[in-house]
Scaffold this motif. Structure first.
Motif, PDB file in Angstrom:
ATOM      1  N   GLN A   1     -29.670  82.796  16.711  1.00 27.15           N
ATOM      2  CA  GLN A   1     -29.762  82.822  18.175  1.00 27.15           C
ATOM      3  C   GLN A   1     -29.374  81.478  18.771  1.00 27.15           C
ATOM      4  OE1 GLN A   1     -33.362  84.901  19.846  1.00 27.15           O
ATOM      5  NE2 GLN A   1     -34.022  84.785  17.707  1.00 27.15           N
ATOM      6  N   PHE A   2     -29.545  80.409  17.972  1.00 29.39           N
ATOM      7  CA  PHE A   2     -29.291  79.055  18.469  1.00 29.39           C
ATOM      8  C   PHE A   2     -28.122  78.373  17.747  1.00 29.39           C
ATOM      9  CE2 PHE A   2     -33.881  79.979  18.175  1.00 29.39           C
ATOM     10  CZ  PHE A   2     -34.205  80.038  19.520  1.00 29.39           C
ATOM     11  N   CYS A   3     -28.095  78.527  16.433  1.00 29.11           N
ATOM     12  CA  CYS A   3     -27.173  77.738  15.611  1.00 29.11           C
ATOM     13  C   CYS A   3     -25.742  78.263  15.658  1.00 29.11           C
ATOM     14  CB  CYS A   3     -27.647  77.727  14.160  1.00 29.11           C
ATOM     15  SG  CYS A   3     -29.282  77.023  13.941  1.00 29.11           S
ATOM     16  N   ARG A   4     -24.817  77.343  15.478  1.00 26.08           N
ATOM     17  CA  ARG A   4     -23.418  77.728  15.348  1.00 26.08           C
ATOM     18  C   ARG A   4     -23.161  78.418  14.023  1.00 26.08           C
ATOM     19  NH1 ARG A   4     -21.618  73.049  15.462  1.00 26.08           N
ATOM     20  NH2 ARG A   4     -20.718  72.669  13.422  1.00 26.08           N
ATOM     21  N   LYS A   5     -23.897  77.960  12.983  1.00 28.76           N
ATOM     22  CA  LYS A   5     -23.722  78.511  11.642  1.00 28.76           C
ATOM     23  C   LYS A   5     -25.002  78.302  10.850  1.00 28.76           C
ATOM     24  CE  LYS A   5     -20.612  78.149   7.629  1.00 28.76           C
ATOM     25  NZ  LYS A   5     -19.437  77.420   7.072  1.00 28.76           N
ATOM     26  N   VAL A   6     -25.350  79.268  10.002  1.00 27.75           N
ATOM     27  CA  VAL A   6     -26.519  79.164   9.134  1.00 27.75           C
ATOM     28  C   VAL A   6     -26.073  79.427   7.692  1.00 27.75           C
ATOM     29  CG1 VAL A   6     -28.813  80.034   8.575  1.00 27.75           C
ATOM     30  CG2 VAL A   6     -28.076  79.925  10.968  1.00 27.75           C
ATOM     31  N   LEU A   7     -26.349  78.471   6.825  1.00 29.75           N
ATOM     32  CA  LEU A   7     -26.059  78.631   5.403  1.00 29.75           C
ATOM     33  C   LEU A   7     -27.337  79.041   4.691  1.00 29.75           C
ATOM     34  CD1 LEU A   7     -24.020  75.343   4.748  1.00 29.75           C
ATOM     35  CD2 LEU A   7     -23.107  77.619   5.229  1.00 29.75           C
ATOM     36  N   VAL A   8     -27.305  80.154   3.980  1.00 32.63           N
ATOM     37  CA  VAL A   8     -28.445  80.567   3.153  1.00 32.63           C
ATOM     38  C   VAL A   8     -28.116  80.210   1.711  1.00 32.63           C
ATOM     39  CG1 VAL A   8     -29.831  82.485   2.301  1.00 32.63           C
ATOM     40  CG2 VAL A   8     -29.122  82.425   4.698  1.00 32.63           C
ATOM     41  N   ILE A   9     -28.947  79.354   1.125  1.00 32.08           N
ATOM     42  CA  ILE A   9     -28.688  78.864  -0.228  1.00 32.08           C
ATOM     43  C   ILE A   9     -29.791  79.364  -1.154  1.00 32.08           C
ATOM     44  CG2 ILE A   9     -28.394  76.819  -1.660  1.00 32.08           C
ATOM     45  CD1 ILE A   9     -27.433  75.382   0.882  1.00 32.08           C
ATOM     46  N   GLU A  10     -29.396  80.096  -2.175  1.00 31.48           N
ATOM     47  CA  GLU A  10     -30.334  80.692  -3.128  1.00 31.48           C
ATOM     48  C   GLU A  10     -29.966  80.257  -4.549  1.00 31.48           C
ATOM     49  OE1 GLU A  10     -32.918  82.260  -5.356  1.00 31.48           O
ATOM     50  OE2 GLU A  10     -33.201  82.417  -3.182  1.00 31.48           O
TER      51      GLU A  10
END
Length: 212
Positions: A107-116
């Motif tokens: 909702q806010f970020c330009r990009k979200v990286l999910v690291i698993e």
């Protein structure tokens, strides 16, 4: 949620419950009483002790994490997400908590990286579907964060993938959702704990130590 907590506290207070804000560091067990020792040196004595200490989020335990706490390293997407408007955030952890936080942050970020670190995400199927369908979310599995880089603020993370190569990825924020740890460190010499540090109890929620 906060309103419900306030009403519960008010109801308990009206019933005569007394509240003390402190950190418990030890419990001593005597034949007729239990002594609860606190960080500030105060002690409280009671015939019975109920332990409901909850848990805290696990840390990544990587260089830079502690130093950059509050400077881009944060714990709560719902509390702090607005600070990362039009920025890039790395969410460490591919379970329900991590994926839910990642979806919210879009909702806010330009990009979200999910690291698993595991070979695949382990969130529920519906959450994974929502994450995959969201163009702002990029997932990186079989990948570990080995350090958080920055001066006055987070500037990036160093990651290592399955092949072993190290890579610096620019990000503005880091949120870790890699599980929780029980707040039971002070009980390890008093009560039996399982491998995750949780108190072992019977079907009646009683420990092996009487009156606790």
């Amino acid at each position: 949620g906060s309103q419900l907590v306030s009403e519960m506290i008010e109801q308990a207070s009206n019933a005569g419950l007394q509240f003390e804000s402190n950190e418990v560091v030890e419990i001593e067990n005597y034949s007729s009483s239990r002594s609860v020792g606190c960080r500030d040196g105060k002690n409280y004595t009671a015939p019975v002790v109920i332990i409901a200490g909850g848990a805290h989020l696990k840390r990544l335990n990587v260089p830079g994490e502690e130093k950059l706490k509050g400077k881009g390293v944060f714990d709560c997407a719902f509390c702090d997400g607005g600070q990362f408007t039009d920025k890039v955030v790395a969410v460490c952890g591919g379970g329900d908590a991590g994926i839910s936080a990642a979806i919210y942050l879009t909702q806010f970020c330009r990009k979200v990286l999910v690291i698993e670190s595991m070979p695949k995400l382990y969130a529920s199927a519906i959450l994974q579907e929502r994450a995959i369908a969201n163009p702002k979310i990029q997932t990186m599995t079989d990948t570990k964060v080995v350090s958080i880089v920055g001066g006055d603020n987070v500037q990036g993370i160093e990651i290592v993938g399955a092949g072993g190569a190290k890579e610096l990825v620019p990000v503005d924020g880091v949120l870790a959702h890699v599980g929780v740890e029980a707040n039971t460190e002070y009980l390890k010499d008093l009560l039996p704990l399982d491998d995750e540090g949780r108190i072992k109890v019977n079907n009646c929620m009683e420990t092996e130590v009487p009156y606790i």
